[in-house]
Design an enzyme around this catalytic site. Structure first.
Site, PDB file in Angstrom:
ATOM      1  N   HIS A  10      26.456  33.216  37.633  1.00  0.00           N
ATOM      2  CA  HIS A  10      26.475  32.212  36.573  1.00  0.00           C
ATOM      3  C   HIS A  10      25.274  31.293  36.820  1.00  0.00           C
ATOM      4  O   HIS A  10      24.868  31.102  37.963  1.00  0.00           O
ATOM      5  CB  HIS A  10      27.784  31.441  36.708  1.00  0.00           C
ATOM      6  N   GLN A  54      36.055  31.660  38.893  1.00  0.00           N
ATOM      7  CA  GLN A  54      36.834  32.667  38.157  1.00  0.00           C
ATOM      8  C   GLN A  54      37.865  33.369  39.045  1.00  0.00           C
ATOM      9  O   GLN A  54      38.652  34.173  38.552  1.00  0.00           O
ATOM     10  CB  GLN A  54      35.905  33.739  37.564  1.00  0.00           C
ATOM     11  N   CYS A  86      26.432  31.846  30.015  1.00  0.00           N
ATOM     12  CA  CYS A  86      25.693  31.157  31.086  1.00  0.00           C
ATOM     13  C   CYS A  86      25.277  32.157  32.161  1.00  0.00           C
ATOM     14  O   CYS A  86      25.289  31.833  33.353  1.00  0.00           O
ATOM     15  CB  CYS A  86      26.500  30.015  31.699  1.00  0.00           C
ATOM     16  N   ASP A 102      31.195  31.137  44.926  1.00  0.00           N
ATOM     17  CA  ASP A 102      31.556  30.502  43.657  1.00  0.00           C
ATOM     18  C   ASP A 102      32.895  31.103  43.231  1.00  0.00           C
ATOM     19  O   ASP A 102      32.958  32.249  42.791  1.00  0.00           O
ATOM     20  CB  ASP A 102      30.447  30.779  42.632  1.00  0.00           C
TER      21      ASP A 102
END
Lengths: 413, 151
Positions: A130, A210, A371, A207
């Protein structure tokens, strides 16, 4: 949540009643919400927690000597412990509250990055990131004269085997990679990746924006150095996010922002900083957001992440099968290990036209680059339409999507 | 379905499928690139200006949604033979057409076939799809080096 209760299947009709928005209409049709990867809807338990806090519990934290402030502080710090337990962190001080995953990553880039990355050093990311896990590192590399390297992905949207190992060098300072891809749904083998990086002395930031809403995450078992996620994708209010960092790292890092709350003492000559995590929490935080995040975690644990995973896997399998049965539809992102994210293109129809026609049917999907422009470039498409599912979705939602796509084909036929 | 037919009228679907004046004309005196960063739509407008700033030839190429492609196609047909001042007036009328208050039959005269875009005003998210080509055309007329943006 015990294993026994996790064994009974998820009662989707019941959980849908927990989300008032799912009973509303859009464009005069019952809302079919398939955009959870952008942001999730909120259960009544979270809405009530916010409302109750503002109605009868609100005060600033950590400062007031009065009872209301003491109680607000207790609720706020209680939520920190809920987050700690939820992601398996060793210590509540390893949980830093930020606005969202983007801010969590930026905090690491500014604070840890400026301290540890220099000229000629390298930061390794992957081709499925992202923008939030690309741009902060580009900015850091530009400032420090470091180099950004990118691990490749294959045609199914999976990391190329050996790709990361090949790019890890003696100059690599950090591997920053997504746990689950927002545009492709790919679930990365994070435990193996961390092991690989640590063997070369490289720190790892994950990250998890999600991942956290859809799968059990245990940061101690993964052994990552940093883990970032947002509350708003986790059925919590928007505006609250979490940075997990190993305590030793956080203690060694300089503050990210200066101000109130993050200090131990201030004179015009010298300021000493507060202990972690408050060193990184300058100013009055999103107190209600944190309390809402705690309520969201309570709600998810009551349902059981095990049951959520089983139901979402079944939905993914069903949706994949239905979409693959349409010859004009091509799925983008077909990894072996996938979250319930279905990015697709319809032959001869631009994703925006698909999105508008679905919207007219009351179906909320995302059409665009998500994104993740480099991911779109990798697959040679300007954009995709993305349907992303959560445990509150049903097979009927998927059927509505298929009927919507059939309408697209009818109009553009 | 009626609302959708209002947006995706037969003329729009036809110009999307077979865009007119499509393709690069590098010999043209003016050109400009247009880019909508929100959706990634890109297009280039090629323009040949004659005496009195009259549009002698115009074409476009690029990728975009049906609204964006059809709008560019119909625009090229519409402005051919007009002066720069007339094109400017058309742009203003077109902008009014696609941004007017929803659910009101707004009569914007003088737009001919471009009236098929009146349905766009019901979809605020799609206005920029319809206007990107016009912004780019204006940039080409003004000889702008920077890509035209809808933002």
């Amino acid at each position: 949540m015990t294993a026994a209760t996790n064994r009974t299947p998820l009662d989707v009709a019941r959980v849908r009643k927990d989300f008032p928005i799912l009973a509303t209409a859009s464009r005069g049709k019952p809302l079919v919400f398939l955009d959870t990867a952008a942001s999730s809807q909120k259960p009544q338990a979270v809405i009530d927690a916010l409302s109750a806090f503002y109605a009868s519990g609100y005060a600033n934290i950590h400062r007031g000597l009065y009872q209301l402030s003491a109680e607000a502080t207790r609720l706020f710090e209680g939520a920190r412990i809920r987050v700690q337990e939820f992601i398996g962190a060793a210590d509540a001080r390893e949980i830093v509250f930020v606005r969202n995953a983007t801010e969590a990553i930026n905090l690491v880039a500014y604070s840890w990055g400026r301290q540890n990355v220099g000229v000629g050093d390298e930061i390794l990311i992957s081709a499925m990131e992202h923008h939030a896990n690309i741009v902060p590192w580009q900015m850091l590399c530009e400032e420090k004269g470091a180099t950004l390297r990118v691990a490749p992905i294959d045609d199914r949207g999976q990391l190329v085997p050996g790709g990361i190992a090949e790019l890890l060098s003696d100059r690599t300072k950090l591997l920053a990679i997504t746990h689950v891809s927002n545009a492709l749904g790919t679930i990365n083998p994070v435990r193996e990746i961390v092991e690989l990086a640590h063997a070369r002395g490289v720190k790892v930031l994950l990250d998890g924006a999600q991942a956290v809403p859809h799968t059990s995450v245990d940061v101690r078992s993964i052994d990552c150095d940093f883990y970032a996620f947002s509350g708003h994708k986790l059925f919590a209010p928007s505006g609250i996010g979490v940075l997990y960092g190993k305590l030793a790292h956080l203690e060694a890092m300089p503050p990210f922002m200066g101000g109130g709350e993050m200090i131990a003492s201030v004179t015009f000559e010298k300021t000493t900083y507060a202990e972690v995590p408050r060193k990184f929490e300058a100013g009055t935080p999103d107190i209600a957001g944190v309390i809402g995040l705690g309520a969201a975690i309570d709600y998810i644990e009551e349902i059981g992440m095990g049951r959520i995973e089983v139901w979402e896997a079944e939905l993914l399998e069903y949706a994949t099968r239905r979409l693959e049965a349409l010859p004009q539809v091509r799925l983008v992102g077909t990894a072996e290990h996938k979250a319930a994210v279905l990015s697709f293109v319809v032959s001869g129809v631009h994703p925006h036209d698909v999105g508008t026609i679905l919207d007219q049917e009351g179906i909320a999907v995302r059409s665009g680059h998500h994104c993740a422009q480099p991911v779109m470039d990798r697959f040679g498409v300007p954009a995709t339409t993305r349907a992303s599912l959560a445990f509150y979705n049903t097979k009927e939602d998927v059927d509505a999507l298929i009927r919507g796509i059939e309408k697209v084909l009818e109009i553009f036929g | 379905m009626d609302d959708l037919r209002e947006l995706y009228q037969a003329t729009i679907l036809d110009h999307n499928k077979s865009p007119r004046n499509f393709g690069a004309k590098p010999e043209c005196s003016h050109r400009a690139d247009g880019y909508n960063p929100i959706c990634g739509d890109k297009l280039t407008v090629f323009l040949a200006l004659g005496d009195g700033d009259r549009v002698e030839d115009v074409s476009f190429e690029g990728v975009g949604c049906a609204i964006s492609t059809a709008s560019a196609s119909l625009m090229t047909e519409f402005v051919k033979g007009k002066t720069a001042a007339e094109v400017e007036k058309d742009f203003k009328s077109f902008h009014e057409l696609v941004t007017g208050p929803p659910a009101e039959t707004l009569d914007v005269p003088g737009l001919g076939k471009l009236a098929v875009f009146s349905g766009v005003r019901e979809y605020p998210m799609r206005v920029k799809c319809a206007t990107l080509c016009w912004h780019t055309l204006r940039a080409a007329l003004e000889g702008d080096e920077q890509p035209a943006k809808t933002e």
